[in-house]
Scaffold this motif. Structure first.
Motif, mmCIF file in Angstrom:
data_model
loop_
_atom_site.group_PDB
_atom_site.id
_atom_site.type_symbol
_atom_site.label_atom_id
_atom_site.label_comp_id
_atom_site.label_asym_id
_atom_site.label_seq_id
_atom_site.Cartn_x
_atom_site.Cartn_y
_atom_site.Cartn_z
ATOM 1 N N LEU A 49 6.243 -6.088 2.422
ATOM 2 C CA LEU A 49 7.239 -6.836 1.667
ATOM 3 C C LEU A 49 6.658 -7.446 0.395
ATOM 4 O O LEU A 49 7.341 -7.568 -0.613
ATOM 5 C CB LEU A 49 7.826 -7.952 2.546
ATOM 6 N N ASP A 50 5.397 -7.837 0.433
ATOM 7 C CA ASP A 50 4.751 -8.482 -0.708
ATOM 8 C C ASP A 50 3.653 -7.560 -1.231
ATOM 9 O O ASP A 50 2.470 -7.786 -1.008
ATOM 10 C CB ASP A 50 4.165 -9.835 -0.293
ATOM 11 N N ASP A 51 4.065 -6.509 -1.925
ATOM 12 C CA ASP A 51 3.114 -5.504 -2.393
ATOM 13 C C ASP A 51 3.148 -5.436 -3.918
ATOM 14 O O ASP A 51 3.697 -4.528 -4.512
ATOM 15 C CB ASP A 51 3.459 -4.148 -1.786
ATOM 16 N N GLU A 52 2.585 -6.434 -4.538
ATOM 17 C CA GLU A 52 2.500 -6.497 -6.000
ATOM 18 C C GLU A 52 1.035 -6.458 -6.410
ATOM 19 O O GLU A 52 0.138 -6.763 -5.629
ATOM 20 C CB GLU A 52 3.138 -7.796 -6.506
ATOM 21 N N LEU A 53 0.786 -6.096 -7.643
ATOM 22 C CA LEU A 53 -0.594 -6.061 -8.128
ATOM 23 C C LEU A 53 -1.207 -7.450 -8.221
ATOM 24 O O LEU A 53 -2.406 -7.631 -8.014
ATOM 25 C CB LEU A 53 -0.651 -5.388 -9.500
ATOM 26 N N ASP A 54 -0.393 -8.451 -8.532
ATOM 27 C CA ASP A 54 -0.920 -9.800 -8.700
ATOM 28 C C ASP A 54 -0.773 -10.671 -7.456
ATOM 29 O O ASP A 54 -1.046 -11.860 -7.501
ATOM 30 C CB ASP A 54 -0.252 -10.484 -9.887
ATOM 31 N N SER A 55 -0.374 -10.096 -6.329
ATOM 32 C CA SER A 55 -0.257 -10.886 -5.098
ATOM 33 C C SER A 55 -1.644 -11.181 -4.532
ATOM 34 O O SER A 55 -2.607 -10.462 -4.787
ATOM 35 C CB SER A 55 0.600 -10.160 -4.062
ATOM 36 N N THR A 56 -1.740 -12.240 -3.751
ATOM 37 C CA THR A 56 -3.032 -12.638 -3.208
ATOM 38 C C THR A 56 -3.459 -11.686 -2.096
ATOM 39 O O THR A 56 -2.627 -11.208 -1.322
ATOM 40 C CB THR A 56 -2.973 -14.064 -2.634
ATOM 41 N N PRO A 57 -4.734 -11.396 -1.994
ATOM 42 C CA PRO A 57 -5.210 -10.514 -0.927
ATOM 43 C C PRO A 57 -5.041 -11.154 0.445
ATOM 44 O O PRO A 57 -5.044 -12.382 0.575
ATOM 45 C CB PRO A 57 -6.692 -10.318 -1.234
ATOM 46 N N ILE A 58 -4.923 -10.328 1.454
ATOM 47 C CA ILE A 58 -4.758 -10.829 2.818
ATOM 48 C C ILE A 58 -6.055 -11.466 3.299
ATOM 49 O O ILE A 58 -6.065 -12.559 3.838
ATOM 50 C CB ILE A 58 -4.348 -9.689 3.764
ATOM 51 N N GLU A 59 -7.147 -10.763 3.100
ATOM 52 C CA GLU A 59 -8.459 -11.274 3.492
ATOM 53 C C GLU A 59 -9.383 -11.190 2.288
ATOM 54 O O GLU A 59 -9.335 -10.220 1.542
ATOM 55 C CB GLU A 59 -9.039 -10.437 4.635
ATOM 56 N N PRO A 60 -10.234 -12.179 2.103
ATOM 57 C CA PRO A 60 -11.181 -12.103 0.979
ATOM 58 C C PRO A 60 -12.196 -10.988 1.201
ATOM 59 O O PRO A 60 -12.558 -10.667 2.330
ATOM 60 C CB PRO A 60 -11.851 -13.472 0.977
ATOM 61 N N HIS A 61 -12.642 -10.424 0.116
ATOM 62 C CA HIS A 61 -13.614 -9.338 0.173
ATOM 63 C C HIS A 61 -14.990 -9.906 0.491
ATOM 64 O O HIS A 61 -15.377 -10.955 -0.035
ATOM 65 C CB HIS A 61 -13.624 -8.607 -1.174
ATOM 66 N N GLU A 62 -15.755 -9.230 1.336
ATOM 67 C CA GLU A 62 -17.052 -9.748 1.782
ATOM 68 C C GLU A 62 -18.036 -9.897 0.623
ATOM 69 O O GLU A 62 -18.785 -10.848 0.561
ATOM 70 C CB GLU A 62 -17.651 -8.833 2.855
ATOM 71 N N ASP A 63 -18.058 -8.931 -0.300
ATOM 72 C CA ASP A 63 -18.996 -9.011 -1.419
ATOM 73 C C ASP A 63 -18.692 -10.211 -2.304
ATOM 74 O O ASP A 63 -19.580 -10.837 -2.832
ATOM 75 C CB ASP A 63 -18.937 -7.728 -2.256
ATOM 76 N N ARG A 64 -17.438 -10.526 -2.465
ATOM 77 C CA ARG A 64 -17.064 -11.665 -3.297
ATOM 78 C C ARG A 64 -17.492 -12.975 -2.663
ATOM 79 O O ARG A 64 -17.842 -13.915 -3.352
ATOM 80 C CB ARG A 64 -15.557 -11.675 -3.547
ATOM 81 N N LYS A 65 -17.476 -13.048 -1.348
ATOM 82 C CA LYS A 65 -17.953 -14.265 -0.675
ATOM 83 C C LYS A 65 -19.422 -14.490 -0.983
ATOM 84 O O LYS A 65 -19.850 -15.595 -1.257
ATOM 85 C CB LYS A 65 -17.757 -14.154 0.838
#
Length: 75
Positions: A49-65
């Protein structure tokens, strides 16, 4: 020829039972993960339902942490 057909029938039966056991084990795994709170599958259900390019990710990416931890340590 009958011997081959018997082996095929046994193989089909055991393969079907094996796949059924795997399916129920996976369903049980999903249920336990939801119950423990390690995963929230409601979020994944809302992804369609919320599939936009600017929507927030469901889970943060491990490398970014790891990158943010390194940046905080350097500051």
């Amino acid at each position: 020829m009958e011997n081959i057909r018997e082996w095929q029938a046994f193989g089909y039966f055991f393969f079907t039972v094996f796949l059924t056991v795997i399916l129920y084990a996976y369903i049980l795994h999903l249920y336990r993960a939801e119950k423990k709170g390690t995963r929230n599958y409601e979020k994944y259900g809302k992804l369609a339902l919320d599939d936009e390019l600017d929507s927030t990710p469901i889970e943060p990416h491990e490398d970014r942490k790891e990158e943010t931890k390194e940046n905080k340590e350097q500051s």
